[in-house]
Write a protein that holds these residues in place. Structure first.
Motif, PDB file in Angstrom:
ATOM      1  N   SER A   1       7.312  27.023 -18.807  1.00  0.00           N
ATOM      2  CA  SER A   1       6.481  26.237 -17.875  1.00  0.00           C
ATOM      3  C   SER A   1       6.306  24.798 -18.356  1.00  0.00           C
ATOM      4  O   SER A   1       6.231  23.871 -17.554  1.00  0.00           O
ATOM      5  N   SER A   2       6.217  24.635 -19.677  1.00  0.00           N
ATOM      6  CA  SER A   2       5.962  23.297 -20.226  1.00  0.00           C
ATOM      7  C   SER A   2       7.168  22.375 -20.051  1.00  0.00           C
ATOM      8  O   SER A   2       7.057  21.173 -20.229  1.00  0.00           O
ATOM      9  N   LEU A   3       8.314  22.949 -19.709  1.00  0.00           N
ATOM     10  CA  LEU A   3       9.518  22.133 -19.532  1.00  0.00           C
ATOM     11  C   LEU A   3       9.754  21.771 -18.068  1.00  0.00           C
ATOM     12  O   LEU A   3      10.717  21.085 -17.731  1.00  0.00           O
ATOM     13  N   ARG A   4       8.852  22.246 -17.171  1.00  0.00           N
ATOM     14  CA  ARG A   4       9.044  21.935 -15.747  1.00  0.00           C
ATOM     15  C   ARG A   4       8.700  20.477 -15.491  1.00  0.00           C
ATOM     16  O   ARG A   4       7.757  19.939 -16.055  1.00  0.00           O
ATOM     17  N   ASP A   5       9.470  19.873 -14.624  1.00  0.00           N
ATOM     18  CA  ASP A   5       9.229  18.482 -14.253  1.00  0.00           C
ATOM     19  C   ASP A   5       8.387  18.458 -12.979  1.00  0.00           C
ATOM     20  O   ASP A   5       8.837  18.932 -11.926  1.00  0.00           O
ATOM     21  N   PRO A   6       7.145  17.925 -13.062  1.00  0.00           N
ATOM     22  CA  PRO A   6       6.269  17.957 -11.880  1.00  0.00           C
ATOM     23  C   PRO A   6       6.831  17.183 -10.681  1.00  0.00           C
ATOM     24  O   PRO A   6       6.409  17.391  -9.553  1.00  0.00           O
ATOM     25  N   LYS A   7       7.773  16.275 -10.954  1.00  0.00           N
ATOM     26  CA  LYS A   7       8.314  15.458  -9.856  1.00  0.00           C
ATOM     27  C   LYS A   7       9.458  16.166  -9.122  1.00  0.00           C
ATOM     28  O   LYS A   7       9.884  15.713  -8.076  1.00  0.00           O
ATOM     29  N   LYS A   8       9.962  17.240  -9.725  1.00  0.00           N
ATOM     30  CA  LYS A   8      11.128  17.890  -9.123  1.00  0.00           C
ATOM     31  C   LYS A   8      10.732  19.117  -8.313  1.00  0.00           C
ATOM     32  O   LYS A   8       9.934  19.940  -8.765  1.00  0.00           O
ATOM     33  N   ASN A   9      11.264  19.223  -7.118  1.00  0.00           N
ATOM     34  CA  ASN A   9      11.040  20.397  -6.288  1.00  0.00           C
ATOM     35  C   ASN A   9      12.381  20.997  -5.918  1.00  0.00           C
ATOM     36  O   ASN A   9      13.307  20.273  -5.581  1.00  0.00           O
ATOM     37  N   VAL A  10      12.487  22.301  -6.027  1.00  0.00           N
ATOM     38  CA  VAL A  10      13.748  22.925  -5.644  1.00  0.00           C
ATOM     39  C   VAL A  10      13.515  23.872  -4.482  1.00  0.00           C
ATOM     40  O   VAL A  10      12.451  24.479  -4.358  1.00  0.00           O
ATOM     41  N   SER A  11      14.518  23.946  -3.635  1.00  0.00           N
ATOM     42  CA  SER A  11      14.389  24.821  -2.478  1.00  0.00           C
ATOM     43  C   SER A  11      15.181  26.102  -2.732  1.00  0.00           C
ATOM     44  O   SER A  11      15.851  26.244  -3.742  1.00  0.00           O
ATOM     45  N   GLY A  12      15.071  26.992  -1.793  1.00  0.00           N
ATOM     46  CA  GLY A  12      15.878  28.215  -1.859  1.00  0.00           C
ATOM     47  C   GLY A  12      15.305  29.294  -2.750  1.00  0.00           C
ATOM     48  O   GLY A  12      16.019  30.166  -3.221  1.00  0.00           O
ATOM     49  N   LYS A  13      13.985  29.228  -2.999  1.00  0.00           N
ATOM     50  CA  LYS A  13      13.367  30.281  -3.812  1.00  0.00           C
ATOM     51  C   LYS A  13      12.826  31.378  -2.910  1.00  0.00           C
ATOM     52  O   LYS A  13      12.350  31.102  -1.807  1.00  0.00           O
ATOM     53  N   ASN A  14      12.841  32.608  -3.420  1.00  0.00           N
ATOM     54  CA  ASN A  14      12.254  33.690  -2.622  1.00  0.00           C
ATOM     55  C   ASN A  14      10.731  33.683  -2.794  1.00  0.00           C
ATOM     56  O   ASN A  14      10.179  32.912  -3.581  1.00  0.00           O
ATOM     57  N   PHE A  15      10.056  34.571  -2.067  1.00  0.00           N
ATOM     58  CA  PHE A  15       8.592  34.544  -2.028  1.00  0.00           C
ATOM     59  C   PHE A  15       7.962  34.687  -3.416  1.00  0.00           C
ATOM     60  O   PHE A  15       7.077  33.919  -3.792  1.00  0.00           O
ATOM     61  N   ILE A  16       8.448  35.680  -4.164  1.00  0.00           N
ATOM     62  CA  ILE A  16       7.846  35.932  -5.487  1.00  0.00           C
ATOM     63  C   ILE A  16       8.069  34.749  -6.427  1.00  0.00           C
ATOM     64  O   ILE A  16       7.161  34.322  -7.151  1.00  0.00           O
ATOM     65  N   SER A  17       9.280  34.201  -6.406  1.00  0.00           N
ATOM     66  CA  SER A  17       9.563  33.034  -7.260  1.00  0.00           C
ATOM     67  C   SER A  17       8.651  31.871  -6.900  1.00  0.00           C
ATOM     68  O   SER A  17       8.141  31.172  -7.780  1.00  0.00           O
ATOM     69  N   LYS A  18       8.452  31.691  -5.594  1.00  0.00           N
ATOM     70  CA  LYS A  18       7.575  30.607  -5.144  1.00  0.00           C
ATOM     71  C   LYS A  18       6.156  30.829  -5.646  1.00  0.00           C
ATOM     72  O   LYS A  18       5.486  29.904  -6.110  1.00  0.00           O
ATOM     73  N   MET A  19       5.724  32.101  -5.580  1.00  0.00           N
ATOM     74  CA  MET A  19       4.376  32.443  -6.021  1.00  0.00           C
ATOM     75  C   MET A  19       4.215  32.150  -7.515  1.00  0.00           C
ATOM     76  O   MET A  19       3.222  31.566  -7.947  1.00  0.00           O
ATOM     77  N   PHE A  20       5.203  32.570  -8.284  1.00  0.00           N
ATOM     78  CA  PHE A  20       5.183  32.286  -9.729  1.00  0.00           C
ATOM     79  C   PHE A  20       5.127  30.778  -9.963  1.00  0.00           C
ATOM     80  O   PHE A  20       4.401  30.297 -10.812  1.00  0.00           O
ATOM     81  N   GLY A  21       5.922  30.084  -9.180  1.00  0.00           N
ATOM     82  CA  GLY A  21       5.984  28.638  -9.329  1.00  0.00           C
ATOM     83  C   GLY A  21       4.638  27.977  -9.101  1.00  0.00           C
ATOM     84  O   GLY A  21       4.272  27.022  -9.779  1.00  0.00           O
ATOM     85  N   VAL A  22       3.876  28.531  -8.147  1.00  0.00           N
ATOM     86  CA  VAL A  22       2.563  27.960  -7.828  1.00  0.00           C
ATOM     87  C   VAL A  22       1.544  28.352  -8.904  1.00  0.00           C
ATOM     88  O   VAL A  22       0.703  27.559  -9.318  1.00  0.00           O
ATOM     89  N   MET A  23       1.655  29.601  -9.385  1.00  0.00           N
ATOM     90  CA  MET A  23       0.642  30.095 -10.324  1.00  0.00           C
ATOM     91  C   MET A  23       0.834  29.585 -11.753  1.00  0.00           C
ATOM     92  O   MET A  23      -0.146  29.487 -12.501  1.00  0.00           O
ATOM     93  N   LEU A  24       2.055  29.282 -12.119  1.00  0.00           N
ATOM     94  CA  LEU A  24       2.285  28.823 -13.489  1.00  0.00           C
ATOM     95  C   LEU A  24       2.181  27.308 -13.574  1.00  0.00           C
ATOM     96  O   LEU A  24       2.472  26.610 -12.601  1.00  0.00           O
ATOM     97  N   PRO A  25       1.749  26.798 -14.725  1.00  0.00           N
ATOM     98  CA  PRO A  25       1.576  25.343 -14.850  1.00  0.00           C
ATOM     99  C   PRO A  25       2.881  24.588 -14.609  1.00  0.00           C
ATOM    100  O   PRO A  25       3.945  25.020 -15.041  1.00  0.00           O
ATOM    101  N   LYS A  26       2.744  23.477 -13.884  1.00  0.00           N
ATOM    102  CA  LYS A  26       3.950  22.710 -13.595  1.00  0.00           C
ATOM    103  C   LYS A  26       4.055  21.559 -14.591  1.00  0.00           C
ATOM    104  O   LYS A  26       3.602  20.443 -14.341  1.00  0.00           O
ATOM    105  N   GLY A  27       4.614  21.861 -15.735  1.00  0.00           N
ATOM    106  CA  GLY A  27       4.852  20.806 -16.714  1.00  0.00           C
ATOM    107  C   GLY A  27       3.852  20.769 -17.854  1.00  0.00           C
ATOM    108  O   GLY A  27       2.792  21.392 -17.798  1.00  0.00           O
ATOM    109  N   ARG A  28       4.214  20.015 -18.888  1.00  0.00           N
ATOM    110  CA  ARG A  28       3.455  19.991 -20.143  1.00  0.00           C
ATOM    111  C   ARG A  28       2.054  19.400 -19.998  1.00  0.00           C
ATOM    112  O   ARG A  28       1.200  19.626 -20.844  1.00  0.00           O
TER     113      ARG A  28
END
Lengths: 83, 181
Positions: B66-93
């Motif tokens: 999670s700490s390596l995620r770039d808050p400025k980058k958004n990727v498409s094509g994720k399924n529902f669960i992946s999207k949910m994880f993406g929202v629940m986990l911190p976006k970046g350091r």
């Protein structure tokens, strides 16, 4: 080296790492050592207490000759001779 | 007699060769935790190790990714669960929290204030320095996929690879120092 002897030492290069915390002074020393020749003297200014233990240990490992520490009011001056 | 000595020399050469290939002045670290304090510790040890002339390889896995995620980058094509994880986990350091005394974010804010006061480099600075010093960051592909992250949403870092456990084991087995944080 004794304090008196250290006071007479003139460094070839002085790096001011005051105001940085661990590992700032160590990284500054690592960077500065690349700029001097073997046998030349580097002086590191540090206000971080831990540096006084870190730099001698670092010198041991890198085989530089640690010369000693001069205490100033709010910082220390650490001297070493590049291997 | 001379052949015996020759054989002994050959055997010694083999042994020396093995030793040379053995442990290097290298630090391999598994960065598993995604907590601010632990990531900070990992980065301080990593950059310090470079000053010790060690090669440094960090293996980011599980929560640490999670700490390596770039808050400025958004990727498409994720399924529902992946999207949910993406929202629940911190976006970046800058969104990660302390492992203890977070107190709804108050503790984390306080520690960041204290870090500034005590001249401790921020995580932003630490990652920048690490990049300049050549600290290698390897991301565990399996946990990245598991959490639904994509390589495209990771930070721009000069020495970053996506790999598997074998890479970590290969690095670790030739490293003098191995750590798990």
């Amino acid at each position: 080296m004794t304090t008196e002897e250290l006071k007479k030492v003139t460094a070839n290069h002085i790096v001011d790492a005051r105001g940085t915390a661990c590992p700032g002074p160590l990284l500054a020393a690592k960077k500065a050592i690349g700029d001097i020749e073997s046998g030349e003297i580097l002086e590191i200014l540090s206000s971080d207490e831990g540096t006084k233990h870190d730099i001698p240990r670092w010198c041991e490992k890198m085989e530089h000759d640690f010369l000693g520490i001069l205490e100033e009011d709010s910082y220390s001056r650490l001297f070493l001779k590049k291997a | 007699m001379s052949t015996e000595i020759e054989n002994q020399i050959l055997e010694l050469q083999k042994k020396v060769g093995k030793l040379e290939k053995g442990t290097k002045d290298q630090l391999s670290m598994v960065v598993f935790s995604g907590d601010l304090d632990k990531i900070l510790a990992a980065m301080i040890i990593a950059t310090g190790a470079v000053a010790y002339d060690m090669k440094v390889k960090l293996f980011f896995t599980f929560w640490a990714i999670s700490s390596l995620r770039d808050p400025k980058k958004n990727v498409s094509g994720k399924n529902f669960i992946s999207k949910m994880f993406g929202v629940m986990l911190p976006k970046g350091r800058n969104k990660i929290k302390l492992s203890k005394m977070n107190m709804g974010g108050m503790g984390t804010a306080m520690i960041k204030g204290l870090m500034k006061k005590h001249n401790v480099a921020s995580l932003d600075d630490m990652f920048k320095i690490a990049g300049e010093l050549g600290v290698e960051i390897n991301i565990c592909e399996m946990s990245m996929n598991l959490m639904g992250f994509k390589a495209e949403e990771m930070i721009d870092y000069p020495h970053m690879n996506i790999c598997g456990v074998a890479t970590f084991l290969a690095d670790a087995s030739e490293s003098k120092v191995q750590l798990f944080i």
